[in-house]
Design an enzyme around this catalytic site. Structure first.
Site, PDB file in Angstrom:
ATOM      1  N   ARG A 106       0.739  -1.153   0.255  1.00 48.86           N
ATOM      2  CA  ARG A 106       0.076  -0.085   0.099  1.00 48.86           C
ATOM      3  C   ARG A 106       0.998   1.233  -0.059  1.00 48.86           C
ATOM      4  NH1 ARG A 106      -4.959   2.059   3.631  1.00 48.86           N
ATOM      5  NH2 ARG A 106      -5.991   0.593   2.430  1.00 48.86           N
ATOM      6  N   HIS A 133      -7.417   0.881  -5.966  1.00 52.46           N
ATOM      7  CA  HIS A 133      -7.747  -0.123  -4.846  1.00 52.46           C
ATOM      8  C   HIS A 133      -8.474  -1.369  -5.176  1.00 52.46           C
ATOM      9  CE1 HIS A 133      -7.932  -0.878  -0.734  1.00 52.46           C
ATOM     10  NE2 HIS A 133      -8.839   0.043  -0.345  1.00 52.46           N
ATOM     11  N   GLN A 136     -10.467  -3.741  -2.626  1.00 53.61           N
ATOM     12  CA  GLN A 136     -11.738  -3.120  -2.032  1.00 53.61           C
ATOM     13  C   GLN A 136     -12.860  -3.587  -3.352  1.00 53.61           C
ATOM     14  OE1 GLN A 136     -12.229  -0.636   0.727  1.00 53.61           O
ATOM     15  NE2 GLN A 136     -14.410  -1.233   0.203  1.00 53.61           N
ATOM     16  N   ASP A 229     -16.758   8.341  -1.011  1.00 51.27           N
ATOM     17  CA  ASP A 229     -15.469   8.072  -0.715  1.00 51.27           C
ATOM     18  C   ASP A 229     -15.112   9.458  -0.051  1.00 51.27           C
ATOM     19  OD1 ASP A 229     -12.950   7.371   0.091  1.00 51.27           O
ATOM     20  OD2 ASP A 229     -12.122   7.570  -1.791  1.00 51.27           O
ATOM     21  N   CYS A 270     -16.200   2.877   1.232  1.00 49.50           N
ATOM     22  CA  CYS A 270     -14.925   2.087   1.482  1.00 49.50           C
ATOM     23  C   CYS A 270     -14.428   2.104   2.721  1.00 49.50           C
ATOM     24  CB  CYS A 270     -14.008   2.097   0.527  1.00 49.50           C
ATOM     25  SG  CYS A 270     -13.292   3.978   0.360  1.00 49.50           S
ATOM     26  N   ARG A 315     -13.962  -7.307   2.805  1.00 50.98           N
ATOM     27  CA  ARG A 315     -12.784  -7.036   3.037  1.00 50.98           C
ATOM     28  C   ARG A 315     -11.931  -8.422   3.161  1.00 50.98           C
ATOM     29  NH1 ARG A 315     -10.299  -2.396   2.402  1.00 50.98           N
ATOM     30  NH2 ARG A 315      -9.047  -3.645   1.024  1.00 50.98           N
TER      31      ARG A 315
HETATM   32  N1  NVA Z   1      -9.493   7.625  -1.431  1.00 53.47           N
HETATM   33  C1  NVA Z   1      -9.085   7.096  -0.159  1.00 53.47           C
HETATM   34  C2  NVA Z   1      -9.383   5.519  -0.060  1.00 53.47           C
HETATM   35  C3  NVA Z   1      -9.136   4.854   1.375  1.00 53.47           C
HETATM   36  C4  NVA Z   1      -9.489   3.486   1.421  1.00 53.47           C
HETATM   37  C5  NVA Z   1      -7.800   7.199   0.247  1.00 53.47           C
HETATM   38  O1  NVA Z   1      -7.083   6.968  -0.834  1.00 53.47           O
HETATM   39  O2  NVA Z   1      -7.348   7.740   1.110  1.00 53.47           O
HETATM   40  N1   CP Z   2     -11.134   0.968   2.655  1.00 51.52           N
HETATM   41  C1   CP Z   2      -9.842   0.609   3.440  1.00 51.52           C
HETATM   42  O1   CP Z   2      -8.973   0.430   2.460  1.00 51.52           O
HETATM   43  O2   CP Z   2      -9.762   0.884   4.505  1.00 51.52           O
HETATM   44  P1   CP Z   2      -8.148   1.107   5.238  1.00 51.52           P
HETATM   45  O3   CP Z   2      -7.590   2.491   4.892  1.00 51.52           O
HETATM   46  O4   CP Z   2      -8.677   1.064   6.925  1.00 51.52           O
HETATM   47  O5   CP Z   2      -7.466  -0.216   4.843  1.00 51.52           O
END
Ligand code: NVA
Ligand code: CP
Length: 330
Positions: A106, A133, A136, A229, A270, A315
């Site tokens: 990540r 992502h 997800q 989101d 999400c 998830r």
């Molecule tokens: N768009 C958000 C998704 C988090 C799961 C981010 O990248 O922070």
């Molecule tokens: N939805 C999601 O990816 O959550 P986290 O950032 O907590 O992993």
């Protein structure tokens, strides 16, 4: 279906049949878990989880799923490794694949996870980048299937920043699996034109469609899934809050939106979500801009139509399916 040895980086290179297979496998693994069946088909194997951004769901899902499959886990946090600072991604990949059977990443640019995969001899799984992502997506599709009983033909509306990881990935998966995807947002937050074109090609084959609209009333009419989101994603500078609030406030998922949607519509997110003042950032934004809630109202988030916590649970089951399939367990 044999996905052994495959990376899982964007879903662009997965066929609709392969995506559907992973969703089905996740549903089977979920049932096994609920029935208390313990199988550890990957006993003795190990996975590395690299997180250059923070996480609750993704990290916990990878850890629990790995343990359920019999595997050991090493978590590398945003500060606790040499990655990028003292050691290149290519060197990191070549070290980790001597010790681990799979690597989750990540972080920031998609090119980083692609580079990791290029130099790794074991599967690499994208746990979120700025652009995509993909894990997800499997959880979201499994949740829609459970709640609405089908995927093909479902009228899916995404509201908010549609140019980032969630908007891009939802458009891809909807196009591949035959849902009718609409990005309902201000024009400057529409997804990248090239990706839209590519998705429209996939949608032609699947029977789905891709629509871009800045008209809330028209776009959300009869929608079966309302998805949003956060307006500002991890890694983005604080300065963007002002422009996001101005541009995206009309695209909040609220009672009026839900009333305009199908009567059986579900609300998805999400997570994490800004729907109240119980977070540090939520409070800071409240003090600066006077907002009590942002991309979704607390009323919708807490309503019967909201399926966000089941979505979060999924998830784990779907990430388990990705690891199991790409490591050749099922
Ligand atoms: N768009 C958000 C998704 C988090 C799961 C981010 O990248 O922070
Ligand atoms: N939805 C999601 O990816 O959550 P986290 O950032 O907590 O992993």
């Amino acid at each position: 279906m044999n996905l052994k040895g495959r990376d899982f980086l964007t879903l662009k290179d997965y066929t609709p049949e392969e995506i559907e297979y992973l969703i089905e496998l996740a549903a089977k693994l979920k049932k096994m878990k609920k029935d208390g069946v313990v199988e550890q088909p990957l006993l003795g194997k190990n996975v590395a989880l690299i997180f250059e951004k923070t996480s609750t769901r993704t990290r916990c899902s990878f850890e629990v799923a790995a343990h359920d499959l019999g595997m050991g886990v090493t978590y590398l946090d945003p500060k606790g490794s040499q990655i990028g600072k003292k050691e290149s991604i290519a060197d990191t990949a070549r070290v980790l694949c001597t010790m681990f059977e799979g690597i989750e990443y990540r972080g920031f640019g998609q090119e980083i996870v692609e580079e990791l995969a290029k130099y790794s001899s074991v599967p690499v799984w994208n746990g979120l980048t700025n652009e995509y992502h993909p894990t997800q997506m499997l959880a979201d599709m499994l949740t829609i299937k459970e709640k609405l009983g089908r995927l093909k033909g479902v009228k899916f509306v995404y509201m908010g920043d549609a140019r980032y990881n969630m908007g891009n990935s939802l458009m891809i998966v909807c196009a591949k699996l035959g849902l009718h995807f609409t990005a309902c947002t201000a024009k400057q937050y529409f997804p990248n034109a090239e990706l839209v074109e590519q998705c429209r090609e996939w949608a032609k084959e699947s029977g789905g469609s891709v629509t871009l609209s800045d008209d809330v009333k028209e776009a959300t009419k009869g929608a079966e899934v309302l998805y949003t989101d956060v307006w500002v994603s991890m890694g983005e500078p604080e300065e963007v809050w002002k422009e996001r609030i101005e541009a995206l406030s009309p695209y909040q998922v609220n009672k009026a939106v839900m009333e305009n949607a199908d009567k059986n519509a579900i609300f998805m997110h999400c997570l994490p979500a800004f729907h109240d003042l119980k977070t540090t950032i939520g409070k800071e934004i409240h003090d600066k801009y006077g907002l009590d809630e942002m991309e979704v109202t607390d009323e919708v988030f807490e309503s019967e139509q909201s399926v966000v916590f089941e979505e979060a649970e999924n998830r784990m089951h779907t990430i388990k399916a990705v690891m199991a399939a790409t490591l050749g367990a099922y």
